[in-house]
Every structure is written in C-alpha cells, then in structure tokens.
Design a protein around this motif. Structure first.
Motif, PDB file in Angstrom:
ATOM      1  N   HIS A 151       5.509 -65.927 -84.395  1.00 25.17           N
ATOM      2  CA  HIS A 151       5.033 -66.259 -85.741  1.00 25.17           C
ATOM      3  C   HIS A 151       4.462 -67.669 -85.629  1.00 25.17           C
ATOM      4  N   VAL A 152       3.143 -67.790 -85.795  1.00 25.26           N
ATOM      5  CA  VAL A 152       2.476 -69.069 -85.536  1.00 25.26           C
ATOM      6  C   VAL A 152       2.165 -69.782 -86.846  1.00 25.26           C
ATOM      7  N   VAL A 153       2.630 -71.019 -86.937  1.00 24.01           N
ATOM      8  CA  VAL A 153       2.323 -71.847 -88.102  1.00 24.01           C
ATOM      9  C   VAL A 153       1.191 -72.799 -87.721  1.00 24.01           C
ATOM     10  N   LEU A 154       0.062 -72.639 -88.405  1.00 26.23           N
ATOM     11  CA  LEU A 154      -1.087 -73.508 -88.160  1.00 26.23           C
ATOM     12  C   LEU A 154      -0.928 -74.742 -89.044  1.00 26.23           C
ATOM     13  N   ALA A 155      -0.602 -75.867 -88.420  1.00 27.74           N
ATOM     14  CA  ALA A 155      -0.406 -77.118 -89.171  1.00 27.74           C
ATOM     15  C   ALA A 155      -1.731 -77.883 -89.129  1.00 27.74           C
ATOM     16  N   VAL A 156      -2.467 -77.838 -90.249  1.00 27.39           N
ATOM     17  CA  VAL A 156      -3.856 -78.319 -90.242  1.00 27.39           C
ATOM     18  C   VAL A 156      -4.116 -79.237 -91.434  1.00 27.39           C
ATOM     19  N   ARG A 157      -5.096 -80.110 -91.271  1.00 23.54           N
ATOM     20  CA  ARG A 157      -5.379 -81.043 -92.376  1.00 23.54           C
ATOM     21  C   ARG A 157      -6.336 -80.451 -93.393  1.00 23.54           C
ATOM     22  N   ASP A 158      -7.076 -79.416 -92.997  1.00 19.28           N
ATOM     23  CA  ASP A 158      -8.036 -78.796 -93.907  1.00 19.28           C
ATOM     24  C   ASP A 158      -7.671 -77.310 -94.068  1.00 19.28           C
ATOM     25  N   ILE A 159      -7.184 -76.962 -95.263  1.00 15.36           N
ATOM     26  CA  ILE A 159      -6.665 -75.602 -95.494  1.00 15.36           C
ATOM     27  C   ILE A 159      -7.763 -74.544 -95.325  1.00 15.36           C
ATOM     28  N   ASP A 160      -8.994 -74.830 -95.737  1.00 17.34           N
ATOM     29  CA  ASP A 160     -10.069 -73.843 -95.582  1.00 17.34           C
ATOM     30  C   ASP A 160     -10.330 -73.546 -94.108  1.00 17.34           C
ATOM     31  N   ARG A 161     -10.420 -74.620 -93.315  1.00 15.25           N
ATOM     32  CA  ARG A 161     -10.627 -74.402 -91.867  1.00 15.25           C
ATOM     33  C   ARG A 161      -9.426 -73.666 -91.270  1.00 15.25           C
ATOM     34  N   GLY A 162      -8.241 -73.977 -91.790  1.00 11.65           N
ATOM     35  CA  GLY A 162      -7.033 -73.312 -91.307  1.00 11.65           C
ATOM     36  C   GLY A 162      -7.037 -71.827 -91.640  1.00 11.65           C
ATOM     37  N   ASN A 163      -7.420 -71.494 -92.889  1.00  8.23           N
ATOM     38  CA  ASN A 163      -7.449 -70.081 -93.285  1.00  8.23           C
ATOM     39  C   ASN A 163      -8.477 -69.299 -92.483  1.00  8.23           C
ATOM     40  N   ASP A 164      -9.620 -69.926 -92.231  1.00  4.39           N
ATOM     41  CA  ASP A 164     -10.653 -69.258 -91.437  1.00  4.39           C
ATOM     42  C   ASP A 164     -10.121 -68.970 -90.025  1.00  4.39           C
ATOM     43  N   ALA A 165      -9.447 -69.964 -89.426  1.00  2.00           N
ATOM     44  CA  ALA A 165      -8.875 -69.768 -88.084  1.00  2.00           C
ATOM     45  C   ALA A 165      -7.786 -68.699 -88.118  1.00  2.00           C
TER      46      ALA A 165
END
Ligand code: NAP
Length: 297
Positions: free
Chosen positions: A44-58
C-alpha cells in the motif's frame, strides 16, 4: 543475502501483502519509479507530495493500492500535520523527494532551500514518523555528496555566498550523515528499524529543471534521453535498499562505471560522509534548527 547482483530487478521484490510504504516525492522521477514497483509488489503506497493534483495524476498511473497525502518538506507546519494525522504502521519510509541546484531561495522556515528541503525536511519527517515505522528508513543521497562540505558556521551560505552545486552537495552529504547517525541511535535504542541510503546514478527525471530557463531544460532532457537511466531502472538501488537484508547504514547505488548506471550494489562514500563526529554534530544542529528530537527518545 545478495549484496550485489548484475541481475537484480524489480521482479525480485518480495511480496508486500499490503504493508504500507511512504514515498516522498512519489509523483515524479525516481520516486514515481519506486512507488510503481512497490505497488506492483503488493504494497500500500502512500504518495507524500507537495502538489495534490500532480500526486493524483501519478496515483492513477501507478495503480494498485495507493493514496495521496499532502507533504511540503519546505514547510515545518506541513510536516507536522502530515505526521500528526498518521495512524497505524509504516513498514518503510523512503525519503526520496529533493530539489537540486535551484536558484537561491528559502524554505518557509527560512532555511537555505536545498539543505532545508532535502535534509532538514526529511530529518523532521523521519523523527516525527519514527514511532510508526517498523522496518526501515531509506534516504536518497547522490554521488554529488562528494562535492559537499558541512560548514557549521555557515550552513546556509550567508557568509560565503550561495553556490547552487555546493549547496546540493551539502544537502546530499547531510542525507548520508543523517543515515549514519540515525542508524547509531536506532541501535542504541534497541530498535528493530534500520537506516539505509541509496542513490540512483544518473536518472532521466525532472530534477533541477523546474522553473528553469527552457533552453537549459531542453539540454537537460536531451542529455537525459541519451545518457541517463529511465526512472524505473534508476529506482532499483532504492528498491534494493528498501527490501534486501543489508546491514544498517548501507549505501546502495548502481554497479556501472562511476556509479552512473547499472544494477544495485553496495557502494562507497566519501570520508566526510563516514565521519561519526560530524554526523553527531549535524544531528544536534538539526534538532535545534527544526525543534524535532529523536523520534524514539
Ligand atoms: N536524477 C538524478 O540523476 C539523481 C541523481 C542522484 C540523486 N538523485 C536524487 O533522487 C531523488 C529524486 O529525484 P528525481 O531525480 O526523481 O527528481 P524529480 O523528478 O525532480 O523528483 C523530485 C520529487 O521531489 C519533490 N519535491 C521537491 N520539493 C519538495 C518539497 N518541498 N516537498 C515535497 N516534495 C518535494 C518533487 O515534487 P514536485 O513534482 O511537486 O516538484 C518531485 O516529486 C532526489 O533526492 C535526488 O537528489 C537524483
């Protein structure tokens, strides 16, 4: 235990059975390659990102079991909120995010941007999350640590004048010193958690290109296309460090010439990066600067 293999790939990853892995900066480059391989291996991978849109796309492209959470490593409030909201176990924390050779700038807390993001941000995040971590912490360093020095009297280059390459080298040297001192403290605390480091070699990513002159960006991308490893291959040292039975404080990189390409193996580090006294002093200074103490104290 395989300390090195010319054939080790993501296909050799163990089954994760839903164990949680947090990857900072997972929306791009090496972090994206790391997160993709781990999700395919059942994490279960948690993408810890500063930009939620870029995170959702990834996250859509990564698939499997994943979630996106906001984390800005250049902002201590964001780090505190990320950790405060955490519930449950983290098997592996991958401190991957980074900025490189950026123009002079400051984090929200006033630290030099590269040292503040790459080192102090991950220092604070790791210690805040440490009570949740069960297996290991993997810190992304770089061959560039060899050009770095730690000048405790001028950590932010205020006296000597800002030099982007040296500032990047300093931040990556700090990542290795942090790995060393974290490992020492974990052993002293009797913890089962390990601290390791990895570097991807020369990877074709967005590193050092954001908000930069478009001609420079074009050259970087062109060079990357011909000479660099794709992110999925550049992620192999991180994946190896994250999953293989290696001694604490191990440093993994590619096995090719000058560690630019290849398959994961244990690699060396500079004498400065092995200096225990510098590592301890940097830890104390980092505690003072961030106000965050050893997470298992
Ligand atoms: N590329 C190489 O050849 C190379 C060589 C040696 C070491 N490394 C190391 O590998 C790691 C990954 O770099 P990369 O090459 O994959 O570069 P990248 O494609 O630029 O990825 C860097 C990631 O870090 C994130 N990030 C930057 N500042 C952040 C902040 N304040 N808070 C949260 N996330 C932040 C970026 O988010 P945004 O998308 O929002 O900007 C991005 O997701 C870095 O630690 C780097 O030092 C890379």
């Amino acid at each position: 235990m395989r300390m090195s293999s010319s054939h080790w790939t993501a296909a050799d990853l163990p089954e994760f059975d839903g164990r949680t892995v947090v990857v900072t900066g997972a929306n791009s480059g090496v972090g994206f390659g790391t997160a993709t391989a781990l999700a395919r291996a059942g994490a279960h991978v948690v993408l810890a990102v500063r930009d939620i849109d870029r995170g959702n796309d990834a996250a859509r492209r990564i698939g499997g079991s994943n979630e996106v959470r906001r984390l800005d490593l250049a902002d201590s409030d964001s780090i505190r909120e990320f950790a405060a909201e955490w519930e449950g176990e983290i098997s592996i924390l991958v401190n991957n995010a980074g900025v490189a050779m950026v123009p002079e700038g400051r984090t929200k807390d006033g630290f030099e941007m590269q040292f503040g993001t790459n080192h102090l941000g991950h220092f604070a995040l790791t210690n805040r999350l440490l009570p949740h971590i069960t297996d290991r912490v993997v810190n992304l360093a770089s061959g560039a640590h060899r050009v770095g020095t730690i000048d405790f009297d001028d950590l932010d280059f205020a006296e000597s004048g800002y030099r982007p390459v040296q500032a990047y080298g300093r931040s990556k040297l700090a990542n290795l010193l942090f790995t060393l001192e974290l490992e020492r403290r974990l052993r002293r605390a009797g913890s089962a958690v390990r601290s390791l480091a990895a570097h991807p070699g020369y990877a074709a990513t967005e590193l050092g290109t954001r908000d930069r002159n478009k001609y420079l960006v074009g050259i970087v991308h062109l060079a990357g296309r011909y000479f660099a490893q794709p992110p999925e291959k550049a992620a192999l040292p991180t994946l190896f460090a994250a999953t293989q039975d290696l001694p604490g404080a191990s440093y993994v990189g590619p096995d090719g010439r000058n560690e630019l390409h290849g398959y994961p193996t244990l690699v060396g580090r500079s004498a400065q990066a092995s200096n225990v006294q510098t590592a301890q002093r940097l830890w104390d200074v980092s505690e003072d600067l961030t106000g965050v103490r050893f997470g298992l104290a």
